[in-house]
Design a protein around this motif. Sequence first.
Motif, PDB file in Angstrom:
ATOM      1  N   TYR A  85       0.648  -0.777  -0.156  1.00 30.26           N
ATOM      2  CA  TYR A  85      -0.109   0.197  -0.001  1.00 30.26           C
ATOM      3  C   TYR A  85       1.097   1.388   0.315  1.00 30.26           C
ATOM      4  O   TYR A  85       0.600   2.096   0.441  1.00 30.26           O
ATOM      5  N   ARG A  86       1.903   1.070   0.065  1.00 29.87           N
ATOM      6  CA  ARG A  86       2.916   2.594  -0.795  1.00 29.87           C
ATOM      7  C   ARG A  86       2.341   3.335  -1.091  1.00 29.87           C
ATOM      8  O   ARG A  86       1.444   3.092  -2.352  1.00 29.87           O
ATOM      9  N   ARG A  88      -0.543   5.047  -0.386  1.00 24.95           N
ATOM     10  CA  ARG A  88      -1.826   5.168   0.034  1.00 24.95           C
ATOM     11  C   ARG A  88      -1.924   5.275   1.508  1.00 24.95           C
ATOM     12  O   ARG A  88      -1.411   5.095   2.372  1.00 24.95           O
ATOM     13  N   THR A  89      -3.073   6.190   1.748  1.00 26.07           N
ATOM     14  CA  THR A  89      -3.104   6.861   3.611  1.00 26.07           C
ATOM     15  C   THR A  89      -5.002   6.245   3.604  1.00 26.07           C
ATOM     16  O   THR A  89      -5.384   5.477   2.589  1.00 26.07           O
ATOM     17  N   PHE A  90      -5.316   5.893   4.770  1.00 25.68           N
ATOM     18  CA  PHE A  90      -6.450   4.826   4.965  1.00 25.68           C
ATOM     19  C   PHE A  90      -6.933   5.430   6.334  1.00 25.68           C
ATOM     20  O   PHE A  90      -6.137   6.476   6.739  1.00 25.68           O
ATOM     21  N   ASP A  91      -8.715   5.957   6.857  1.00 26.76           N
ATOM     22  CA  ASP A  91      -8.617   6.515   7.539  1.00 26.76           C
ATOM     23  C   ASP A  91      -8.935   5.900   8.605  1.00 26.76           C
ATOM     24  O   ASP A  91      -8.544   5.900   9.920  1.00 26.76           O
ATOM     25  N   ASP A 109       2.898   5.460   8.854  1.00 27.14           N
ATOM     26  CA  ASP A 109       2.984   6.189   7.546  1.00 27.14           C
ATOM     27  C   ASP A 109       1.384   5.551   6.638  1.00 27.14           C
ATOM     28  O   ASP A 109       1.287   6.715   5.506  1.00 27.14           O
ATOM     29  N   SER A 110       0.824   5.152   6.547  1.00 28.77           N
ATOM     30  CA  SER A 110      -0.176   4.901   5.535  1.00 28.77           C
ATOM     31  C   SER A 110      -1.389   4.596   6.878  1.00 28.77           C
ATOM     32  O   SER A 110      -2.205   5.068   6.239  1.00 28.77           O
ATOM     33  N   LEU A 111      -1.340   6.064   7.778  1.00 30.13           N
ATOM     34  CA  LEU A 111      -2.749   6.268   8.629  1.00 30.13           C
ATOM     35  C   LEU A 111      -2.807   7.905   7.924  1.00 30.13           C
ATOM     36  O   LEU A 111      -1.482   8.784   7.648  1.00 30.13           O
ATOM     37  N   ASP A 112      -4.135   7.884   7.299  1.00 37.78           N
ATOM     38  CA  ASP A 112      -4.269   9.740   7.079  1.00 37.78           C
ATOM     39  C   ASP A 112      -4.416  10.511   8.019  1.00 37.78           C
ATOM     40  O   ASP A 112      -3.956   9.938   9.444  1.00 37.78           O
ATOM     41  N   GLY A 115      -6.776   9.637  10.661  1.00 36.98           N
ATOM     42  CA  GLY A 115      -6.494   8.797  11.016  1.00 36.98           C
ATOM     43  C   GLY A 115      -6.865   7.735  12.252  1.00 36.98           C
ATOM     44  O   GLY A 115      -6.277   8.489  13.391  1.00 36.98           O
TER      45      GLY A 115
END
Length: 185
Positions: A85-86, A88-91, A109-112, A115
């Motif tokens: 998931y490079r 990308r960010t997720f809620d 790093d992938s957290l909004d 998030g």
Amino acid sequence: MILDMTTYMSEKASLWVQRFLPLITPGGSVLDLACGQGRHSLLLAERGYQVDAVDRDAAALAEISARAPGIVTRAADLEGGAWPYRGRTFDGIVVTNYLFRPLLPMLLDSLDANGVLIYETFMVGNERFGKPSNPDFLLRPGELLDMVRLRLTVVAFEQGEIDAPRPAMVQRLCATGRIGSHLPA
Ligand SMILES: C[S@@+](CC[C@H](N)C(=O)[O-])C[C@H]1O[C@@H](n2cnc3c(N)ncnc32)[C@H](O)[C@@H]1O
């Protein structure tokens, strides 16, 4: 007693996840890391979230897709390849009963910015009860707290012995980049 699917899924899902998932922005994107049979992916999809579910178990992912075609599944070896998931960010990110320490920075790093991270897995001491007993798969005391404390606001943290669904030593955390979350009941 006949249970409808909502009740069935809710009972199977971790109470910790059920308690804190309302903190994730409604309708937002959520990554269920090492999702297994998808008990949390299915619950999250049912609650209206856009779910990405990743695991190396392609058969389990196929079953999740069959039950909830809206869930985006990805078969990946999280421990052998590049982070899938490079960029990308997720809620929200949900991780239960899974630990691969090198991934922990990637999760942050992938957290909004707003998030929510919901994490629950086994910790040292669990070897008294059975598996997992390998220290690689067991969090050290306070490890989740130490991981997030410089970057996120900790909403809740617990560690210790539980009796249900079976005796185990676990550590649980909910943390967010958002300041002043409205806490769930
Ligand atoms: C104990 S299960 C937990 C499943 C789910 N999170 C839950 O709590 O119901 C651990 C999961 O991690 C997955 N897993 C283990 N090693 C993995 C790897 N290297 N890459 C991707 N998934 C992995 C397994 O396939 C399994 O589904």
